[in-house]
Design an enzyme around this catalytic site. Structure first.
Site, PDB file in Angstrom:
ATOM      1  N   ASP A  64       0.839  -1.197   0.000  1.00 21.79           N
ATOM      2  CA  ASP A  64       0.000   0.000   0.000  1.00 21.79           C
ATOM      3  C   ASP A  64       0.876   1.250   0.000  1.00 21.79           C
ATOM      4  O   ASP A  64       1.947   1.252  -0.631  1.00 21.79           O
ATOM      5  CB  ASP A  64      -0.933  -0.042   1.227  1.00 21.79           C
ATOM      6  CG  ASP A  64      -2.273   0.605   0.946  1.00 21.79           C
ATOM      7  OD1 ASP A  64      -2.305   1.855   0.901  1.00 21.79           O
ATOM      8  OD2 ASP A  64      -3.275  -0.105   0.783  1.00 21.79           O
ATOM      9  N   ASP A 108      -0.212   3.294  18.370  1.00 16.52           N
ATOM     10  CA  ASP A 108      -0.863   1.972  18.427  1.00 16.52           C
ATOM     11  C   ASP A 108       0.040   0.853  17.890  1.00 16.52           C
ATOM     12  O   ASP A 108      -0.266  -0.331  18.073  1.00 16.52           O
ATOM     13  CB  ASP A 108      -2.178   1.982  17.637  1.00 16.52           C
ATOM     14  CG  ASP A 108      -3.312   2.642  18.425  1.00 16.52           C
ATOM     15  OD1 ASP A 108      -3.066   3.053  19.574  1.00 16.52           O
ATOM     16  OD2 ASP A 108      -4.426   2.746  17.887  1.00 16.52           O
ATOM     17  N   HIS A 168      -3.745   5.911   3.578  1.00 15.73           N
ATOM     18  CA  HIS A 168      -4.424   4.684   3.151  1.00 15.73           C
ATOM     19  C   HIS A 168      -3.734   3.436   3.705  1.00 15.73           C
ATOM     20  O   HIS A 168      -4.390   2.521   4.229  1.00 15.73           O
ATOM     21  CB  HIS A 168      -4.442   4.662   1.618  1.00 15.73           C
ATOM     22  CG  HIS A 168      -5.332   3.651   0.997  1.00 15.73           C
ATOM     23  ND1 HIS A 168      -4.898   2.378   0.684  1.00 15.73           N
ATOM     24  CD2 HIS A 168      -6.626   3.709   0.617  1.00 15.73           C
ATOM     25  CE1 HIS A 168      -5.894   1.711   0.119  1.00 15.73           C
ATOM     26  NE2 HIS A 168      -6.954   2.483   0.067  1.00 15.73           N
ATOM     27  N   ASN A 223     -14.058   0.026  -6.411  1.00 21.30           N
ATOM     28  CA  ASN A 223     -15.131   0.929  -5.954  1.00 21.30           C
ATOM     29  C   ASN A 223     -15.805   1.661  -7.104  1.00 21.30           C
ATOM     30  O   ASN A 223     -16.200   2.811  -6.958  1.00 21.30           O
ATOM     31  CB  ASN A 223     -14.546   1.980  -4.999  1.00 21.30           C
ATOM     32  CG  ASN A 223     -13.793   1.361  -3.849  1.00 21.30           C
ATOM     33  OD1 ASN A 223     -14.134   0.285  -3.385  1.00 21.30           O
ATOM     34  ND2 ASN A 223     -12.757   2.047  -3.392  1.00 21.30           N
ATOM     35  N   ALA A 229      -7.678  -8.030  -8.771  1.00 25.88           N
ATOM     36  CA  ALA A 229      -8.567  -8.933  -8.023  1.00 25.88           C
ATOM     37  C   ALA A 229      -9.305  -9.882  -8.965  1.00 25.88           C
ATOM     38  O   ALA A 229      -9.825 -10.916  -8.523  1.00 25.88           O
ATOM     39  CB  ALA A 229      -9.566  -8.121  -7.205  1.00 25.88           C
ATOM     40  N   SER A 257     -11.216  -1.187  -0.238  1.00 26.10           N
ATOM     41  CA  SER A 257      -9.879  -1.128   0.367  1.00 26.10           C
ATOM     42  C   SER A 257      -9.935  -1.415   1.863  1.00 26.10           C
ATOM     43  O   SER A 257      -8.965  -1.908   2.439  1.00 26.10           O
ATOM     44  CB  SER A 257      -9.268   0.266   0.183  1.00 26.10           C
ATOM     45  OG  SER A 257      -8.811   0.438  -1.123  1.00 26.10           O
TER      46      SER A 257
END
Lengths: 79, 469
Positions: free
Chosen positions: B215, B224, B247, B345, B360, B418
């Site tokens: 990505d 985190d 992203h 999308n 994909a 995504s």
């Protein structure tokens, strides 16, 4: 004709000969940028006129023009 | 071998209840008829652990005094359904299952004895071929086994209702997208996506499993991710793996974020997985096949069991998939790396459905669609319009997904296939941790096999909503 960026893959029986195929691709006019031996792929660029010579190399199964992928800008609600 | 008497009706009832079998509804002649629950044969299936299977005949004899025949004793290994050749039980050695025809208290003894290697004991069911119809018992005493025809009839009723609604103009778009009557999620402790996929109740954490996310990189200084093993590599010329877009940090957060984030709710799936952040998209969000393929090679050579790719390029209806990516994905699968990619999308439902994007749409790449928290297909989510790999394989939570974002923002809620993709990738890491044979194509088929089936059509959600193990 101009220069195009491309990816190509070799069949499984030539997977171990990727270096040899890269040599043949260079002789056919390709600028080889990456030899991805783990997945049997070469990336680089070539004059469009020489594409057929590349396809004629034994073990080369596919030659594809490189695509671009683009994400929406960070502020977009749909990514 | 002595056989025990089968005439103990008084004890039989109590033992049956212990085994959770419904008491028989039909009157019994003189109290000596076999006490058989509706839909069962009166025999029991005893499942042994594989390692205990060789000792199974001794166990059955010692604990329950059952005489045993082996399927190997029968001609061609075929056990007649009617009898057990005079024995109390027959062993199916290849399956590590014994079929016992004995009074329940004898079978029950197997259930309470320890160190037997018995995993489960259950009543043998009567199975009907589809041509024979079901034993419709819809009264209040209907058992769980009788519910199958009700499910079928409910589906039939829904279909008729939909036809009626269409004809009378009452059809609504939400229903067409497959929305279900789901209870609203409370996101105080965990995102709706982690709840809907049952991640919150999973015993697995992805520990020891390497997950590559290709990505825009990662903000490795995000609080985190403090203390986490993050291996980074950039395949974008002139840019470090540090995420200048957001992203990548969002996707990695969903796939591998912490169990206890700095600020609740929890949003990450495989909180103990090893993170491999491959930067194949620039800080402006653009990349090329060359960089992506280099990232795939990097993930494969680093033995990442999962390679998550929330990226793609639109394709046309009728356009075939990339042979180069298919080849690369197939070689990745052979080496134990499963590529999971966003379906794209480009749809504007209900008016327009766009086909699953490149890459994909490759048969050996798992394509992920997005659903919302009512389990309806997201309006933007691409569908399986093209044959040969162009289908959607599975769906993940992809609408209003909260996850990590580069400092100083820290968190962001956005939508997209995504966002659905790293849910599947993180859950795949849980499967990979659970069983070392769940790799490559096996892992892909386990994910679809265990997916929760949805009302939305398979064209849009594939096997359904991914479920944690």
């Amino acid at each position: 004709m101009g220069r195009i960026r491309l990816t190509l893959c070799v069949d499984d029986s030539h997977a171990d000969d990727l270096g040899d195929i890269a040599g043949a691709a260079r002789r056919a006019g390709m600028t080889v940028e990456q030899e991805l031996s783990g997945i049997g792929v070469l990336t680089g660029s070539i004059d469009a006129d020489n594409l057929d010579a590349l396809r004629a190399i034994a073990g080369v199964t596919s030659v594809e023009q490189e695509r671009d992928v683009t994400l929406p800008p960070p502020g977009s609600p749909v990514q | 071998m002595a056989r025990k008497s089968r005439k103990r009706p008084a004890k039989k009832q109590a033992a049956l209840e212990t085994l959770s079998v419904s008491p028989p509804e039909q009157p019994q002649a003189g109290g000596s008829a076999p006490a058989t629950a509706p839909g069962t044969t009166g025999r029991f299936l005893v499942l042994f652990d594989r390692s205990a299977a060789p000792q199974a005949p001794n166990t059955l004899r010692r604990v329950a005094n059952l005489s045993l025949a082996s399927a190997a004793d029968f001609e061609d290994g075929i056990v007649e359904p009617e009898g057990l050749g005079g024995a109390d039980a027959v062993m199916l050695p290849d399956l590590a299952i014994a079929i016992a025809s004995a009074p329940p208290e004898q079978t029950h003894a197997l259930g309470v004895a320890s160190d037997t290697g018995i995993l489960a004991i259950e009543p043998e069911r009567v199975v009907y071929t589809s041509g024979q119809g079901w034993p419709l018992n819809t009264g209040p005493a209907a058992s769980a086994d009788d519910m199958a025809p009700l499910d079928y009839l409910r589906g039939y009723r829904d279909a008729v209702n939909e036809v009626y609604d269409r004809l009378t103009g009452q059809h609504d778009a939400e229903a067409e997208l497959g929305a279900e009557a789901v209870t609203a999620f409370d996101e105080a402790d965990a995102t709706w996506g982690l709840q809907a996929t049952r991640v919150v109740s999973s015993q697995h954490s992805g520990r020891g499993i390497r997950v590559a996310v290709l990505d825009t990189g990662v903000d490795s200084g995000h609080p985190d991710f403090a203390g986490r093993a993050v291996t980074g590599a950039s395949f974008v010329q002139g840019e470090s793996v540090q995420d200048g877009h957001g992203h990548g940090t969002h996707c990695i957060g969903t796939a591998c974020g912490p169990e206890r984030p700095g600020i609740l709710p929890r949003y990450g799936v495989a909180h103990e997985a090893d993170i491999f952040a491959g930067k194949v998209l620039s800080n402006r969000g653009s990349g090329t096949d060359g960089g992506i393929l280099a990232g795939i090679q990097w993930g494969v050579s680093n033995k990442c069991a999962i390679i998550s790719m929330s990226l793609g390029a639109p394709v046309q209806v009728g356009q075939s998939f990339s042979q180069v990516y298919e080849h690369a994905a197939r070689r990745a699968l052979m080496q134990g790396s499963l590529i999971i990619a966003a379906a794209g999308n480009d749809s504007r439902r209900p008016a327009r459905v766009a086909p699953v994007s490149h890459p994909a749409n490759c048969p050996s790449v798992m394509a992920v669609a997005a659903i919302d928290e009512r389990f309806a297909v997201a309006r933007f989510s691409n569908g399986g319009l093209n044959p040969q790999g162009g289908q959607v394989d599975i769906a993940g939570p992809g609408v209003d997904v909260r996850s990590s974002w580069p400092r100083p923002t820290l968190y962001n809620t956005i939508s997209g296939t995504s966002m659905a993709t790293p849910h599947v990738a993180g859950i795949a890491a849980l499967y990979a941790q659970a069983d070392s044979t769940f790799r490559g194509r096996v892992l892909m088929s386990m994910l679809t096999q265990y997916a929760r089936r949805l009302r939305a059509p398979a064209r849009d959600v594939g096997a359904g909503l991914v479920q944690a193990l």
